[in-house]
Design a protein around this motif. Structure first.
Motif, mmCIF file in Angstrom:
data_model
loop_
_atom_site.group_PDB
_atom_site.id
_atom_site.type_symbol
_atom_site.label_atom_id
_atom_site.label_comp_id
_atom_site.label_asym_id
_atom_site.label_seq_id
_atom_site.Cartn_x
_atom_site.Cartn_y
_atom_site.Cartn_z
ATOM 1 N N LYS A 254 -58.611 7.157 8.256
ATOM 2 C CA LYS A 254 -57.731 7.985 9.082
ATOM 3 C C LYS A 254 -57.229 7.208 10.292
ATOM 4 C CE LYS A 254 -57.579 12.540 11.302
ATOM 5 N NZ LYS A 254 -58.369 13.766 11.620
ATOM 6 N N GLU A 255 -58.116 6.416 10.887
ATOM 7 C CA GLU A 255 -57.728 5.607 12.054
ATOM 8 C C GLU A 255 -56.667 4.580 11.667
ATOM 9 O OE1 GLU A 255 -61.397 3.969 13.376
ATOM 10 O OE2 GLU A 255 -61.996 5.773 14.494
ATOM 11 N N LYS A 257 -54.589 4.793 9.162
ATOM 12 C CA LYS A 257 -53.359 5.515 8.849
ATOM 13 C C LYS A 257 -52.617 5.897 10.124
ATOM 14 C CE LYS A 257 -51.682 9.186 5.799
ATOM 15 N NZ LYS A 257 -52.070 10.203 4.794
ATOM 16 N N SER A 258 -53.365 6.325 11.132
ATOM 17 C CA SER A 258 -52.757 6.713 12.407
ATOM 18 C C SER A 258 -52.101 5.511 13.092
ATOM 19 C CB SER A 258 -53.827 7.320 13.318
ATOM 20 O OG SER A 258 -53.287 7.628 14.575
ATOM 21 N N THR A 259 -52.814 4.390 13.116
ATOM 22 C CA THR A 259 -52.281 3.169 13.739
ATOM 23 C C THR A 259 -51.026 2.698 13.020
ATOM 24 O OG1 THR A 259 -54.501 2.481 14.413
ATOM 25 C CG2 THR A 259 -52.813 0.779 14.356
ATOM 26 N N THR A 261 -48.991 4.432 11.127
ATOM 27 C CA THR A 261 -47.900 5.389 11.330
ATOM 28 C C THR A 261 -47.186 5.125 12.645
ATOM 29 O OG1 THR A 261 -49.023 7.099 10.028
ATOM 30 C CG2 THR A 261 -47.337 7.832 11.584
ATOM 31 N N THR A 262 -47.975 4.882 13.695
ATOM 32 C CA THR A 262 -47.398 4.610 15.016
ATOM 33 C C THR A 262 -46.550 3.351 14.985
ATOM 34 O OG1 THR A 262 -49.282 5.665 16.116
ATOM 35 C CG2 THR A 262 -47.944 4.170 17.442
ATOM 36 N N THR A 265 -43.332 3.963 12.923
ATOM 37 C CA THR A 265 -42.430 4.862 13.651
ATOM 38 C C THR A 265 -41.730 4.135 14.792
ATOM 39 O OG1 THR A 265 -43.848 6.755 13.130
ATOM 40 C CG2 THR A 265 -42.291 7.024 14.947
ATOM 41 N N GLN A 280 -57.861 -4.326 10.806
ATOM 42 C CA GLN A 280 -58.531 -3.055 10.569
ATOM 43 C C GLN A 280 -59.255 -3.048 9.225
ATOM 44 O OE1 GLN A 280 -55.694 0.234 11.353
ATOM 45 N NE2 GLN A 280 -56.893 0.535 13.204
ATOM 46 N N VAL A 298 -48.116 6.190 4.037
ATOM 47 C CA VAL A 298 -47.548 6.092 5.386
ATOM 48 C C VAL A 298 -46.072 5.714 5.330
ATOM 49 C CG1 VAL A 298 -47.627 4.835 7.574
ATOM 50 C CG2 VAL A 298 -49.749 5.569 6.491
ATOM 51 N N ASP A 301 -44.140 8.742 4.133
ATOM 52 C CA ASP A 301 -44.160 9.818 5.128
ATOM 53 C C ASP A 301 -43.166 9.552 6.253
ATOM 54 O OD1 ASP A 301 -46.063 11.224 3.763
ATOM 55 O OD2 ASP A 301 -47.756 10.549 4.987
#
Length: 411
Positions: A254-255, A257-259, A261-262, A265, A280, A298, A301
């Motif tokens: 999850k971490e 994926k979050s990184t 995504t940022t 984006t 990572q 990602v 998305d």
């Protein structure tokens, strides 16, 4: 009658105001009476329960004292676990053998009492909370008995006993630091899992608000996932270790994926994104196959889909593939990983109606960007094992596969 004389009401009784006269508090006498019931029935809990039900003792006032007698055989000094003056019986939980078959009758007995006097549940909570916060004042064998009783209480679904009553009081720094809490919860886990599943245990931990903080039961010097695995493997709780490892893995994934995504984006430089993902993956020791799945999720998305406009959706997806092809290429380092990427594309196109017709275009684009090898595409076409939408996707991809095979023959 003189004007100075006060009138009287002959034959009328003047009522005086009633006063609430409270009975004097006497927990010692109450405790002695309950102890005597145990002694009179020689510790037969069935008979004890019947005698208690027929007694006129004030349980609503002395509920805490009652459970002190149940647990240690007499009342305790206020705010402590030390026995106070008065009678004591030898049939308490603390006095029995530390075995589930010996302690289970006390759990069933407590359940009967609570069903007949449900208001006592708060008193049980009070006493358990006080005893658990005072584990250091019990001997090791006594702590084990408390753990077995608690596990059996949850296993028997003791009326209304909330898990937070048990777990939250344990999280005192001094108890945790001495290893007393770890010892208690280990015994609790082992006993509870005799009759219940791991899912049942996790449900209790969630309700107790500790499911995400199992390491908090460990002393600070041993608060690591390695210590967690080592300790519970040694205790035979392999399924709990596997659960924790899965949870750690999910958090790390999850971490990442979050990184990612940022970064996508914010349209970060692709070389920076690749290096960040590499770091990572290395730190979290993530499997390559999971990395490929996350990368595709990602990237897709982040696409700005345009509803039902098929051409715009196609252009957006293909643009995304082309922009981040180097990222995909970096981690699709084998035929197995390339095949996994194809399965991800297949599943996404199968599950999202607006993408159903994009499958062959995406696969062709991935081929043109050197992410998918010809052999991988042909293997999927001939021997693919994922059946979701396969028949229609194979048919849609057939012209491209024919082109690949013709080109191969010409070479």
């Amino acid at each position: 009658m003189s004007s100075k004389e006060k009138p009287t009401l002959g034959g009328t009784r003047i009522k005086t105001r009633k006063r609430n006269i409270a009975a004097p508090l006497d927990p010692e006498a109450f405790s002695d009476a309950v102890v005597q019931i145990y002694l009179d029935n020689a510790g037969d809990l069935e008979l004890v329960a019947k005698s208690i039900e027929s007694s006129e003792l004030d349980f609503s006032r002395y509920g805490d004292t009652f459970f002190e007698v149940v647990f240690i055989g007499c009342r305790t000094q206020p705010g402590t676990t030390k026995p106070d003056e008065g009678d004591r019986h030898p049939y308490s939980i603390i006095e029995c053998e530390p075995k589930r078959e010996v302690i289970l009758p006390s759990v069933i007995y407590t359940q009967k009492i609570l069903r007949r006097k449900p208001f006592l549940i708060k008193n049980l909570e009070n006493v358990m909370r006080r005893f658990l916060q005072s584990l250091e004042f019990f001997e090791e064998n006594e702590r084990k008995k408390l753990a077995i009783f608690t596990a059996l209480a949850f296993s028997q679904k003791l009326s209304g006993l909330p898990p937070e009553t048990v777990f939250q009081p344990l999280l005192k720094d001094n108890l945790v630091g001495k290893g007393l809490v770890l010892s208690f919860v280990t015994e609790f886990f082992k006993e509870y899992l005799v009759d219940n599943s791991l899912d049942d245990l996790i449900s209790i931990l969630k309700r107790g608000k500790v499911e995400d903080n199992l390491l908090d039961f460990f002393p600070p010097s041993k608060r690591s996932n390695e210590s967690f695995a080592e300790h519970f493997k040694k205790e035979g709780l392999i399924n709990l270790v596997e659960y924790n490892e899965k949870k750690i893995f999910e958090v790390k994934l999850k971490e990442m994926k979050s990184t990612l995504t940022t970064l996508i984006t914010e349209e970060a430089d692709i070389s920076e994104v690749i290096e960040t993902v590499k770091l990572q993956v290395k730190d979290a020791k993530l499997p390559d196959i999971e990395v490929v799945r996350v990368l595709w999720d990602v990237l897709m998305d982040a696409v700005q889909w345009s509803g039902k406009n098929q051409q715009q959706n196609s252009n957006s997806a293909l643009r995304q593939v082309k922009t981040w092809a180097a990222l995909l290429n970096t981690f699709c380092t084998s035929g197995k990983l390339e095949l996994e990427l194809m399965y991800k594309v297949q599943m996404q196109c199968y599950e999202d109606a607006k993408l159903m017709k994009l499958f062959p275009e995406i696969i062709r684009s991935l081929y043109e960007q050197d992410v998918l090898a010809e052999d991988t595409i042909l293997h999927w076409f001939r021997k693919g094992t994922n059946t979701k939408g396969r028949q229609s996707f194979v048919k849609a991809l057939e012209p491209f596969v024919n082109w690949l095979e013709e080109a191969e023959e010409e070479e």
